[in-house]
Design a protein around this motif. Sequence first.
Motif, PDB file in Angstrom:
ATOM      1  N   UNK A  60       0.820  -1.105   0.026  1.00 57.90           N
ATOM      2  CA  UNK A  60      -0.015  -0.028  -0.090  1.00 57.90           C
ATOM      3  C   UNK A  60       0.738   1.285  -0.052  1.00 57.90           C
ATOM      4  N   UNK A  61       1.872   1.374   0.936  1.00 57.63           N
ATOM      5  CA  UNK A  61       2.849   2.471   0.894  1.00 57.63           C
ATOM      6  C   UNK A  61       3.544   2.770  -0.290  1.00 57.63           C
ATOM      7  N   UNK A  62       3.897   1.452  -1.005  1.00 57.86           N
ATOM      8  CA  UNK A  62       4.907   1.529  -2.270  1.00 57.86           C
ATOM      9  C   UNK A  62       3.864   2.116  -3.599  1.00 57.86           C
ATOM     10  N   UNK A  63       2.440   1.557  -3.410  1.00 54.63           N
ATOM     11  CA  UNK A  63       1.590   1.662  -4.427  1.00 54.63           C
ATOM     12  C   UNK A  63       1.320   3.288  -4.495  1.00 54.63           C
ATOM     13  N   UNK A  64       1.199   3.963  -3.481  1.00 50.92           N
ATOM     14  CA  UNK A  64       0.835   5.242  -3.225  1.00 50.92           C
ATOM     15  C   UNK A  64       1.704   6.237  -3.743  1.00 50.92           C
ATOM     16  N   UNK A  65       3.076   5.766  -3.738  1.00 48.01           N
ATOM     17  CA  UNK A  65       4.281   6.571  -4.154  1.00 48.01           C
ATOM     18  C   UNK A  65       4.793   6.297  -5.545  1.00 48.01           C
ATOM     19  N   UNK A  66       4.061   5.187  -6.130  1.00 50.30           N
ATOM     20  CA  UNK A  66       4.679   4.627  -7.504  1.00 50.30           C
ATOM     21  C   UNK A  66       4.004   5.320  -8.529  1.00 50.30           C
ATOM     22  N   UNK A  67       4.525   5.510  -9.682  1.00 47.97           N
ATOM     23  CA  UNK A  67       3.917   6.342 -10.846  1.00 47.97           C
ATOM     24  C   UNK A  67       3.223   4.989 -11.676  1.00 47.97           C
ATOM     25  N   UNK A  68       3.802   3.821 -11.596  1.00 47.88           N
ATOM     26  CA  UNK A  68       3.245   2.714 -12.248  1.00 47.88           C
ATOM     27  C   UNK A  68       3.048   1.515 -11.329  1.00 47.88           C
ATOM     28  N   UNK A  69       2.055   1.401 -10.517  1.00 45.83           N
ATOM     29  CA  UNK A  69       1.870   0.373  -9.547  1.00 45.83           C
ATOM     30  C   UNK A  69       1.460  -0.702 -10.032  1.00 45.83           C
ATOM     31  N   UNK A  70       1.600  -2.016  -9.360  1.00 51.34           N
ATOM     32  CA  UNK A  70       1.062  -3.202  -9.898  1.00 51.34           C
ATOM     33  C   UNK A  70      -0.909  -3.111 -10.034  1.00 51.34           C
ATOM     34  N   UNK A  71      -1.209  -2.483  -8.779  1.00 54.72           N
ATOM     35  CA  UNK A  71      -2.558  -1.958  -8.567  1.00 54.72           C
ATOM     36  C   UNK A  71      -2.742  -0.691  -8.236  1.00 54.72           C
ATOM     37  N   UNK A  72      -3.546   0.281  -8.582  1.00 50.76           N
ATOM     38  CA  UNK A  72      -3.821   1.616  -8.551  1.00 50.76           C
ATOM     39  C   UNK A  72      -4.533   1.853  -7.386  1.00 50.76           C
ATOM     40  N   UNK A  73      -4.113   1.878  -6.096  1.00 51.36           N
ATOM     41  CA  UNK A  73      -4.969   2.209  -5.119  1.00 51.36           C
ATOM     42  C   UNK A  73      -5.543   3.509  -4.915  1.00 51.36           C
ATOM     43  N   UNK A  74      -5.093   4.522  -5.977  1.00 50.06           N
ATOM     44  CA  UNK A  74      -5.497   5.780  -5.905  1.00 50.06           C
ATOM     45  C   UNK A  74      -7.140   5.688  -6.396  1.00 50.06           C
ATOM     46  N   UNK A  75      -7.608   4.707  -6.839  1.00 55.32           N
ATOM     47  CA  UNK A  75      -8.902   4.612  -7.297  1.00 55.32           C
ATOM     48  C   UNK A  75      -9.878   4.522  -5.939  1.00 55.32           C
ATOM     49  N   UNK A  76      -9.384   4.673  -4.846  1.00 54.67           N
ATOM     50  CA  UNK A  76      -9.964   4.801  -3.539  1.00 54.67           C
ATOM     51  C   UNK A  76     -10.629   6.115  -3.419  1.00 54.67           C
ATOM     52  N   UNK A  77      -9.838   6.985  -4.196  1.00 59.96           N
ATOM     53  CA  UNK A  77     -10.290   8.581  -4.256  1.00 59.96           C
ATOM     54  C   UNK A  77     -11.797   8.685  -4.740  1.00 59.96           C
ATOM     55  N   UNK A  78     -12.113   7.472  -5.497  1.00 54.70           N
ATOM     56  CA  UNK A  78     -13.569   7.465  -5.981  1.00 54.70           C
ATOM     57  C   UNK A  78     -14.548   6.968  -4.751  1.00 54.70           C
ATOM     58  N   UNK A  79     -15.153   8.030  -4.179  1.00 60.95           N
ATOM     59  CA  UNK A  79     -16.022   7.754  -3.221  1.00 60.95           C
ATOM     60  C   UNK A  79     -17.228   6.522  -3.325  1.00 60.95           C
ATOM     61  N   UNK A  80     -17.682   6.233  -4.390  1.00 56.47           N
ATOM     62  CA  UNK A  80     -18.567   5.289  -4.785  1.00 56.47           C
ATOM     63  C   UNK A  80     -17.958   4.070  -4.687  1.00 56.47           C
ATOM     64  N   UNK A  81     -16.773   3.966  -5.510  1.00 58.37           N
ATOM     65  CA  UNK A  81     -15.787   2.760  -5.312  1.00 58.37           C
ATOM     66  C   UNK A  81     -15.464   2.375  -4.023  1.00 58.37           C
ATOM     67  N   UNK A  82     -15.168   3.321  -3.101  1.00 58.71           N
ATOM     68  CA  UNK A  82     -14.946   2.985  -1.600  1.00 58.71           C
ATOM     69  C   UNK A  82     -15.974   2.417  -0.863  1.00 58.71           C
ATOM     70  N   UNK A  83     -17.084   2.906  -1.017  1.00 55.45           N
ATOM     71  CA  UNK A  83     -18.417   2.611  -0.379  1.00 55.45           C
ATOM     72  C   UNK A  83     -18.785   1.299  -0.865  1.00 55.45           C
ATOM     73  N   UNK A  84     -18.521   0.904  -2.037  1.00 55.18           N
ATOM     74  CA  UNK A  84     -18.829  -0.707  -2.613  1.00 55.18           C
ATOM     75  C   UNK A  84     -17.863  -1.392  -2.223  1.00 55.18           C
ATOM     76  N   UNK A  85     -16.558  -1.088  -2.075  1.00 57.19           N
ATOM     77  CA  UNK A  85     -15.659  -1.993  -1.474  1.00 57.19           C
ATOM     78  C   UNK A  85     -16.033  -2.384  -0.121  1.00 57.19           C
ATOM     79  N   UNK A  86     -16.168  -1.378   0.806  1.00 57.10           N
ATOM     80  CA  UNK A  86     -16.733  -1.653   2.319  1.00 57.10           C
ATOM     81  C   UNK A  86     -18.082  -2.484   2.337  1.00 57.10           C
ATOM     82  N   UNK A  87     -18.948  -2.133   1.533  1.00 53.29           N
ATOM     83  CA  UNK A  87     -20.153  -3.021   1.463  1.00 53.29           C
ATOM     84  C   UNK A  87     -19.753  -4.319   1.094  1.00 53.29           C
ATOM     85  N   UNK A  88     -19.035  -4.574  -0.098  1.00 52.74           N
ATOM     86  CA  UNK A  88     -18.625  -5.599  -0.574  1.00 52.74           C
ATOM     87  C   UNK A  88     -18.068  -6.564   0.359  1.00 52.74           C
TER      88      UNK A  88
END
Length: 512
Positions: free
Chosen positions: A254-282
Motif C-alpha cells: 500500500x505504501x509503495x503503490x501510493x508513491x509509485x507512478x506505475x503500481x501493480x494495482x492503482x490504489x488511488x482508485x479509492x479516491x472514488x467515493x462510490x468505489x470506496x463505499x462499494x468495497x466496504x459494502x462488498x
Amino acid sequence: MPAHAHAGPPDTKLDRHVLIVAGVVVLGAIMSILDVTVVSVAQNTFQQEFNTDAAGAAWTMTGYTLALAAVIPLSSWAAARFGTKKVYLTSLVLFSIGSALCALATSIGMLVAFRVIQGLGGGLLMPIGMMILTKAAGPERVGSVMAVLGIPMLLGPIAGPILGGLLIEKASWHWVFLINVPVGIVAIIYSWFALRSDDETNRSSIDFVGLLLLSPGLALFLYGVSSSSEAGTFISAKVLVPAIIGAVLIVGFIAHALRSNNPLLDLRLFRNRTLSIAVVSMTLFMIAFFGAALLFPQYFIGVRGESTLQAGLLLAPQGIGAMITMPIAGRMTDKIGPGKFVLAGIVLMFFGMGTFVFVGAQSPYWLLCGALFVQGLGMGMTMMPIMSAALATLTNAQVPDGSTLMNVVQQTASSIGSAVIAVILATNLTRAPESMLAIASNTAPDSLPAELQDTPVPSSFFDAAANAFGSTFIVATVLIALTLIPAFFLPRKKINSPLIEEDMDRAPIVMH
C-alpha cells in the motif's frame, strides 16, 4: 463536440455481441467457481483414496486458494501488457490442463501440485472476465452484465455440492476434475472466435516491487486465516505468523503503490467515493455470505443426517430466489442506481438468515427452505449491484485495476468469512461436547468409539448441536445487518459514467 455526446437516453438492453461475450465469461466463471465447491465435497474421498488425513486433503483446497491469491494481483498488468483475449485464453488453457492432470494424480502431493496449476489459471478467469464484460457492455449497462456474471458466483456454492455428490456417488472422484476438460475445450474455442483482440501495451513494464509485496503478502495472509479452521482458533502460531507476515507485506505494498507512478494495482482508485463505499459494502457482505454458506450444508448433514446430495438439493431454493431477482436488479441498477436494491436485498437477507438463528434439530424443512428462498431473493439484489456501483464509475483505463481490486476484496473477504465462522462454530460445538458426538454420529460414525457405534444418540444431543449452529448464525446475521451502514451511502439514482473522449476513442465498442 462528438456526435455521441448528443445521444439520447442510453439503451441498457444487452445486444447480441455483449450476450455472446457474456456467454464466454460465464463459462469460465462456472469452471472456476464450481471447482471450489465440488472439491470441498470430495475431501473425505481424497482421504480414503490417498491414505491421508483431513489436513492433507485440505491442501487440495488451500493450494488452489493460495495460487488464486498469488495470481489475481497480476491480472491488471497482464491485461494491459498482452490484451484481455490472450490472457483469458491462456487462463482457460492452464485451468483445463491443470484439471486433466488432477484427474491423473496418484498421490496427495501430486494432486495438490496440480491444483496449484489449476489455481494459477482460475485466478485470472474472474478478473479478466469482468474486464472483458465491462468494456464490451460499457458503463451504461454494467449492471445488466454483472447480473449475468453473478449467476455462477451465487449459484456455485449451491450447485457444487449437488454436482460433487452426483459425480462421486455415480462415477468416481476423477470426474470432479475431468468434467472441466470438455467444458474448457468448448470455452477455449468459443473464446477464440467470440472475443475481440485488444492488444493494449500502455503498461509494458511490470512493477516488480509491488509484485514481490502483494502476491506473497496476500497468499500468506489467506493461508494464515484459512489455517484457523484446522487449528480451531486464531490464537495459534500456525495462524498468526503467516497472517502477520502477509499483513505486513500488504501494508508495504500500500505504501509503495501510493508513491509509485506505475503500481501493480492503482490504489488511488479509492479516491472514488462510490468505489470506496462499494468495497466496504462488498467486504462485509462477502464475509457474511461465505461464512453462512459454510453453515447451511453442515447443519443439514451433521444435525439432520442428510447426504451431501440431499443437502445440496435443500439449498436449491436459495439459488432459485437469486435467479428471480438478479436479472431484474441488474437491469434496474443501470436505470435508477444500486442503492435502493442493495438496501432492500440486505433486509431480505437479514430476515432469511435470521430465521436460522432459531434453528432446532427438528425445524420443519418448509420453514428452512422458505427462509433460504427469501435469502436468495436478497442475494440477487445485493452482490452484483454493489459490484456494478464500483465498476460503473470507472473509465475504460481504470477498469482493469478496478476489476482486479474487486476480485482481491472478494477472495480475501470470502476466506476471512469462512475462517471466522468455522472457528466460531467449532468453539460453540466444543462448549457442548454432546453436540460433537451428535455431529459425529451423523457424518462419520466409524470415528466413534466402538462401544458407541451401535448406541442411539439422544435427541437432546442433536438439540445441543442445533443450538451451536443457531448461535453461530447470529454472527453471520449481525454482519449482514452491518452491511446496511455502508450500503446506505450507495447511489440511489442512475450513475453517470465518467468516460472521457480519450476512453471512447480507445474503446469504440462502448458506442451503440
